[in-house]
Design a protein around this motif. Structure first.
Motif, PDB file in Angstrom:
ATOM      1  N   GLN A 202       0.012  -1.254   0.173  1.00  0.00           N
ATOM      2  CA  GLN A 202       0.977  -0.342  -0.447  1.00  0.00           C
ATOM      3  C   GLN A 202       2.401  -0.901  -0.399  1.00  0.00           C
ATOM      4  N   ASP A 203       2.563  -2.121   0.095  1.00  0.00           N
ATOM      5  CA  ASP A 203       3.871  -2.764   0.193  1.00  0.00           C
ATOM      6  C   ASP A 203       4.134  -3.536  -1.101  1.00  0.00           C
ATOM      7  N   ALA A 204       5.153  -3.130  -1.831  1.00  0.00           N
ATOM      8  CA  ALA A 204       5.459  -3.759  -3.126  1.00  0.00           C
ATOM      9  C   ALA A 204       5.758  -5.250  -2.987  1.00  0.00           C
ATOM     10  N   ARG A 205       6.287  -5.684  -1.849  1.00  0.00           N
ATOM     11  CA  ARG A 205       6.560  -7.116  -1.651  1.00  0.00           C
ATOM     12  C   ARG A 205       5.257  -7.893  -1.546  1.00  0.00           C
ATOM     13  N   VAL A 206       4.306  -7.367  -0.796  1.00  0.00           N
ATOM     14  CA  VAL A 206       3.008  -8.027  -0.633  1.00  0.00           C
ATOM     15  C   VAL A 206       2.247  -8.042  -1.955  1.00  0.00           C
ATOM     16  N   MET A 207       2.356  -6.969  -2.709  1.00  0.00           N
ATOM     17  CA  MET A 207       1.558  -6.804  -3.930  1.00  0.00           C
ATOM     18  C   MET A 207       2.303  -7.235  -5.194  1.00  0.00           C
ATOM     19  N   GLU A 208       3.413  -7.924  -5.040  1.00  0.00           N
ATOM     20  CA  GLU A 208       4.239  -8.335  -6.177  1.00  0.00           C
ATOM     21  C   GLU A 208       3.457  -9.082  -7.250  1.00  0.00           C
ATOM     22  N   HIS A 209       2.486  -9.892  -6.863  1.00  0.00           N
ATOM     23  CA  HIS A 209       1.749 -10.710  -7.828  1.00  0.00           C
ATOM     24  C   HIS A 209       0.355 -10.150  -8.120  1.00  0.00           C
ATOM     25  N   PHE A 210       0.208  -8.858  -7.942  1.00  0.00           N
ATOM     26  CA  PHE A 210      -1.014  -8.127  -8.284  1.00  0.00           C
ATOM     27  C   PHE A 210      -0.648  -7.118  -9.365  1.00  0.00           C
ATOM     28  N   PRO A 211      -1.646  -6.577 -10.053  1.00  0.00           N
ATOM     29  CA  PRO A 211      -1.342  -5.608 -11.111  1.00  0.00           C
ATOM     30  C   PRO A 211      -0.654  -4.339 -10.610  1.00  0.00           C
ATOM     31  N   GLY A 212      -0.810  -4.035  -9.333  1.00  0.00           N
ATOM     32  CA  GLY A 212      -0.186  -2.834  -8.787  1.00  0.00           C
ATOM     33  C   GLY A 212      -0.559  -2.661  -7.329  1.00  0.00           C
ATOM     34  N   LEU A 213      -0.035  -1.601  -6.734  1.00  0.00           N
ATOM     35  CA  LEU A 213      -0.385  -1.277  -5.359  1.00  0.00           C
ATOM     36  C   LEU A 213      -1.841  -0.836  -5.311  1.00  0.00           C
ATOM     37  N   ILE A 214      -2.477  -1.030  -4.172  1.00  0.00           N
ATOM     38  CA  ILE A 214      -3.896  -0.677  -4.023  1.00  0.00           C
ATOM     39  C   ILE A 214      -3.993   0.633  -3.250  1.00  0.00           C
ATOM     40  N   PRO A 215      -4.593   1.664  -3.855  1.00  0.00           N
ATOM     41  CA  PRO A 215      -4.715   2.952  -3.157  1.00  0.00           C
ATOM     42  C   PRO A 215      -5.688   2.850  -1.971  1.00  0.00           C
ATOM     43  N   ARG A 216      -5.595   3.821  -1.097  1.00  0.00           N
ATOM     44  CA  ARG A 216      -6.369   3.801   0.155  1.00  0.00           C
ATOM     45  C   ARG A 216      -7.868   3.660  -0.084  1.00  0.00           C
TER      46      ARG A 216
END
Length: 186
Positions: free
Chosen positions: A29-43
């Protein structure tokens, strides 16, 4: 096959535990970690990833390991080897990958863990080749790929798991053969 667990000077690569779910969900759920993914990953999808990792160890004895710092015992993310669920033009393949909590970036943990994952792949699993892929703009992961010896194929492809038109859909492909890995070590 008995599940493979590993240690490096600073890290423990181990099977997943129930208590890893919460910090893993937080990093997804961290936008920095998920910057190169299509979006944040829900639980629910984060937990499904943990379940898939647990299942890989139960069926094959290897997969994506949970990474724990040896000095603090803290879960910091994952690294390991996986067989991608999606079909690519270079499938079948085994991929080395990683995802670490932002607080643990820039300390060489991804490189340290991924190197030992490659060692398992080539020495214990006797793989012929290992690939890695990331969004074209993910220069940090590409730097890790180079540090662990993977070679940029120069190929850019559209990742089928990313929606058409999304900025992270173009991916680059890196590879290393067992022969290249042995030559670099030797």
């Amino acid at each position: 096959m008995n599940p493979i667990e590993l240690q490096t000077p600073r890290l423990r690569l181990r099977r997943w535990r129930e208590e890893d779910r919460e910090p893993f969900a937080a990093l997804n759920q961290d936008a920095r970690v998920m910057e190169h993914f299509p979006g944040l990953i829900p639980r629910d999808r984060s937990d499904a990833t943990v379940d898939a990792c647990i299942n890989a160890f139960a069926t094959r004895g290897w997969g994506n390991w949970a990474i724990e710092r040896r000095d603090t015992g803290e879960f910091i993310g994952f690294t390991g080897l996986s067989i991608p669920q999606r079909r690519f033009h270079f499938s079948p393949c085994v991929e080395v990958g990683w995802r670490l909590a932002h607080a643990h970036w820039g300390q060489g943990f991804a490189t340290e863990a991924a190197r030992v994952a490659l060692q398992v792949g080539f020495q214990q699993l006797d793989l012929d080749e290992i690939v890695s892929m990331t969004a074209v703009g993910n220069l940090r992961s590409q730097a890790v790929m180079r540090r662990i010896g993977l070679v940029d194929t120069g190929e850019v492809f559209e990742h089928p798991g990313v929606p058409e038109g999304h900025p992270v859909r173009p991916h680059c492909l890196f590879k290393i053969s067992a022969e290249q890995w042995r030559a670099a070590r030797g």
